[in-house]
Scaffold this motif. Structure first.
Motif, PDB file in Angstrom:
ATOM      1  N   ILE A  65       0.827  -1.206   0.000  1.00  0.00           N
ATOM      2  CA  ILE A  65       0.000   0.000   0.000  1.00  0.00           C
ATOM      3  C   ILE A  65       0.864   1.259   0.000  1.00  0.00           C
ATOM      4  CG2 ILE A  65      -1.933  -1.174   1.094  1.00  0.00           C
ATOM      5  CD1 ILE A  65      -1.213   0.139   3.718  1.00  0.00           C
ATOM      6  N   SER A  66       2.076   1.180   0.560  1.00  0.00           N
ATOM      7  CA  SER A  66       2.980   2.336   0.519  1.00  0.00           C
ATOM      8  C   SER A  66       3.420   2.625  -0.906  1.00  0.00           C
ATOM      9  CB  SER A  66       4.198   2.099   1.417  1.00  0.00           C
ATOM     10  OG  SER A  66       3.818   1.950   2.769  1.00  0.00           O
ATOM     11  N   VAL A  67       3.766   1.556  -1.650  1.00  0.00           N
ATOM     12  CA  VAL A  67       4.168   1.730  -3.052  1.00  0.00           C
ATOM     13  C   VAL A  67       3.012   2.310  -3.855  1.00  0.00           C
ATOM     14  CG1 VAL A  67       4.816   0.500  -5.160  1.00  0.00           C
ATOM     15  CG2 VAL A  67       5.933  -0.055  -2.986  1.00  0.00           C
ATOM     16  N   ILE A  68       1.797   1.785  -3.642  1.00  0.00           N
ATOM     17  CA  ILE A  68       0.626   2.298  -4.365  1.00  0.00           C
ATOM     18  C   ILE A  68       0.382   3.773  -4.026  1.00  0.00           C
ATOM     19  CG2 ILE A  68      -1.885   2.095  -4.595  1.00  0.00           C
ATOM     20  CD1 ILE A  68      -1.550  -0.924  -4.149  1.00  0.00           C
ATOM     21  N   THR A  69       0.475   4.108  -2.738  1.00  0.00           N
ATOM     22  CA  THR A  69       0.237   5.490  -2.310  1.00  0.00           C
ATOM     23  C   THR A  69       1.258   6.447  -2.926  1.00  0.00           C
ATOM     24  OG1 THR A  69      -0.708   4.730  -0.216  1.00  0.00           O
ATOM     25  CG2 THR A  69       0.052   7.011  -0.314  1.00  0.00           C
ATOM     26  N   VAL A  70       2.525   6.064  -2.911  1.00  0.00           N
ATOM     27  CA  VAL A  70       3.573   6.917  -3.495  1.00  0.00           C
ATOM     28  C   VAL A  70       3.362   7.069  -4.995  1.00  0.00           C
ATOM     29  CG1 VAL A  70       6.052   7.070  -3.989  1.00  0.00           C
ATOM     30  CG2 VAL A  70       5.265   6.428  -1.694  1.00  0.00           C
ATOM     31  N   PHE A  71       3.030   5.961  -5.670  1.00  0.00           N
ATOM     32  CA  PHE A  71       2.828   6.006  -7.124  1.00  0.00           C
ATOM     33  C   PHE A  71       1.644   6.911  -7.482  1.00  0.00           C
ATOM     34  CE2 PHE A  71       0.441   4.295 -10.775  1.00  0.00           C
ATOM     35  CZ  PHE A  71       1.372   4.553 -11.779  1.00  0.00           C
ATOM     36  N   VAL A  72       0.505   6.735  -6.801  1.00  0.00           N
ATOM     37  CA  VAL A  72      -0.679   7.525  -7.119  1.00  0.00           C
ATOM     38  C   VAL A  72      -0.440   9.005  -6.803  1.00  0.00           C
ATOM     39  CG1 VAL A  72      -3.094   7.935  -6.509  1.00  0.00           C
ATOM     40  CG2 VAL A  72      -2.265   5.595  -6.832  1.00  0.00           C
ATOM     41  N   THR A  73       0.205   9.283  -5.674  1.00  0.00           N
ATOM     42  CA  THR A  73       0.495  10.679  -5.321  1.00  0.00           C
ATOM     43  C   THR A  73       1.418  11.324  -6.350  1.00  0.00           C
ATOM     44  OG1 THR A  73       0.269  10.156  -2.966  1.00  0.00           O
ATOM     45  CG2 THR A  73       1.423  12.194  -3.537  1.00  0.00           C
ATOM     46  N   ALA A  74       2.461  10.602  -6.753  1.00  0.00           N
ATOM     47  CA  ALA A  74       3.381  11.132  -7.766  1.00  0.00           C
ATOM     48  C   ALA A  74       2.663  11.343  -9.093  1.00  0.00           C
ATOM     49  CB  ALA A  74       4.555  10.172  -7.942  1.00  0.00           C
ATOM     50  N   LEU A  75       1.768  10.425  -9.471  1.00  0.00           N
ATOM     51  CA  LEU A  75       1.029  10.555 -10.723  1.00  0.00           C
ATOM     52  C   LEU A  75       0.117  11.785 -10.701  1.00  0.00           C
ATOM     53  CD1 LEU A  75       0.457   9.228 -13.469  1.00  0.00           C
ATOM     54  CD2 LEU A  75      -1.366   7.915 -12.361  1.00  0.00           C
ATOM     55  N   ILE A  76      -0.559  11.998  -9.570  1.00  0.00           N
ATOM     56  CA  ILE A  76      -1.435  13.165  -9.445  1.00  0.00           C
ATOM     57  C   ILE A  76      -0.627  14.457  -9.563  1.00  0.00           C
ATOM     58  CG2 ILE A  76      -2.903  14.445  -7.823  1.00  0.00           C
ATOM     59  CD1 ILE A  76      -3.908  11.739  -6.796  1.00  0.00           C
TER      60      ILE A  76
END
Length: 299
Positions: A65-76
């Motif tokens: 979930i940390s990887v997903i959170t970082v990826f989605v935040t960076a994408l936004i």
């Protein structure tokens, strides 16, 4: 009826001779392992397979979930920067992007299947109750625990040291500290230690039968990775096999009334030899079963 007898015995023992009684049946000198520590984060040391599995699963899911959170935040952030009105005055008008739509459908499915493949075996391991070496019935009451050693026909009540039922006031008074020390604990174990502990042998399968006598309680030992609601009229089960000797604390984990915070759980894991000695004394103390003495023959 048995619960009433157990309660009466616990009250009488608590009012008259708590320190001596506790010392006479509980092995002393054990390391206190499973207890909360102020200012620290993370889990208590896991001393069962169930606990280590749960802690590993928690860590693995945290990474995902940390990887997903970082990826989605960076994408936004990247989209907000790259495609704002100033940098992109003429926005695109397309409505579909097949490769992206396939990716955001397939990738979450793969992640969820992977999490399920890791978590379901751990869940099943908790729920599949093995054959017991020792069976103990835990009964939640307002606000103490009753225990029955099913295979050995005896039981006892377990109150927090300093609880009103034992003449205390739920306050850390000098008298309560003296009781803690007499039972082999320190001042830091106030609100955790009980006058009598559940004693079990190390590396043996323990099956707990859990129920309640009045309202819903919950029998929980974090270091064992076990938690089970004690529901009146129902008999649930949990199991554990402690791999290390020591003292472990837990709490009732269902809000059960005014003194919910004052019904802790103490479990002492000892060697097989110490358990056999304790079991012999406990039978005599609680069930009036005098130990048999084997006399060697003259020839």
């Amino acid at each position: 009826m048995m619960t009433k007898h157990l309660t009466l015995a616990g009250l009488l023992a608590g009012f008259t001779s708590l320190p001596a009684w506790a010392q006479s049946i509980d092995p002393q000198g054990l390391e206190i392992i499973g207890k909360p520590v102020d200012g620290l984060m993370g889990f208590q040391p896991g001393v069962t397979e169930l606990a280590t599995d749960l802690q590993w699963l928690d860590g693995m899911i945290l990474v995902i979930i940390s990887v997903i959170t970082v990826f989605v935040t960076a994408l936004i952030l990247w989209v907000a920067f790259r495609y704002n009105a100033k940098r992109n005055p003429t926005p695109a008008s397309f409505t579909h992007h097949t490769p992206v739509e396939i990716a955001w459908t397939v990738v979450p499915i793969v992640i969820l299947v992977a999490i399920g493949a890791w978590s379901l075996p751990i869940l099943f391991r908790q729920q599949e109750i093995p054959v017991a070496d020792v069976t103990i019935k835990a009964i939640g009451n307002q606000w103490y625990w009753s225990y029955e050693y099913v295979d050995d026909d005896f039981g006892f009540d377990s109150y927090m040291i300093g609880a009103p039922a034992l003449g205390g006031e739920n306050m850390k008074t000098p008298e309560v500290i003296a009781q803690l020390e007499a039972a082999g604990y320190s001042e830091s174990e106030w609100l955790l230690a009980t006058d009598t502990a559940v004693v079990v042998p190390v590396n043996k399968t323990i099956v707990m039968q859990v129920t309640g006598s009045d309202v819903i309680h919950a029998w929980t030992i974090p270091a064992f990775g076990v938690k089970q609601d004690a529901v009146p009229g129902r008999l649930a089960q949990l199991w554990f096999k402690a791999e290390k000797e020591g003292v472990f604390f837990g709490q009732c984990s269902e809000l059960c009334g005014q003194a919910h915070a004052y019904m802790p759980i103490t479990v002492k894991v000892v060697s097989e030899a110490e358990y056999a000695q304790w079991l012999s004394r406990a039978k005599e103390e609680y069930a009036g079963i005098v130990p048999t003495v084997t006399v060697a023959s003259a020839d």
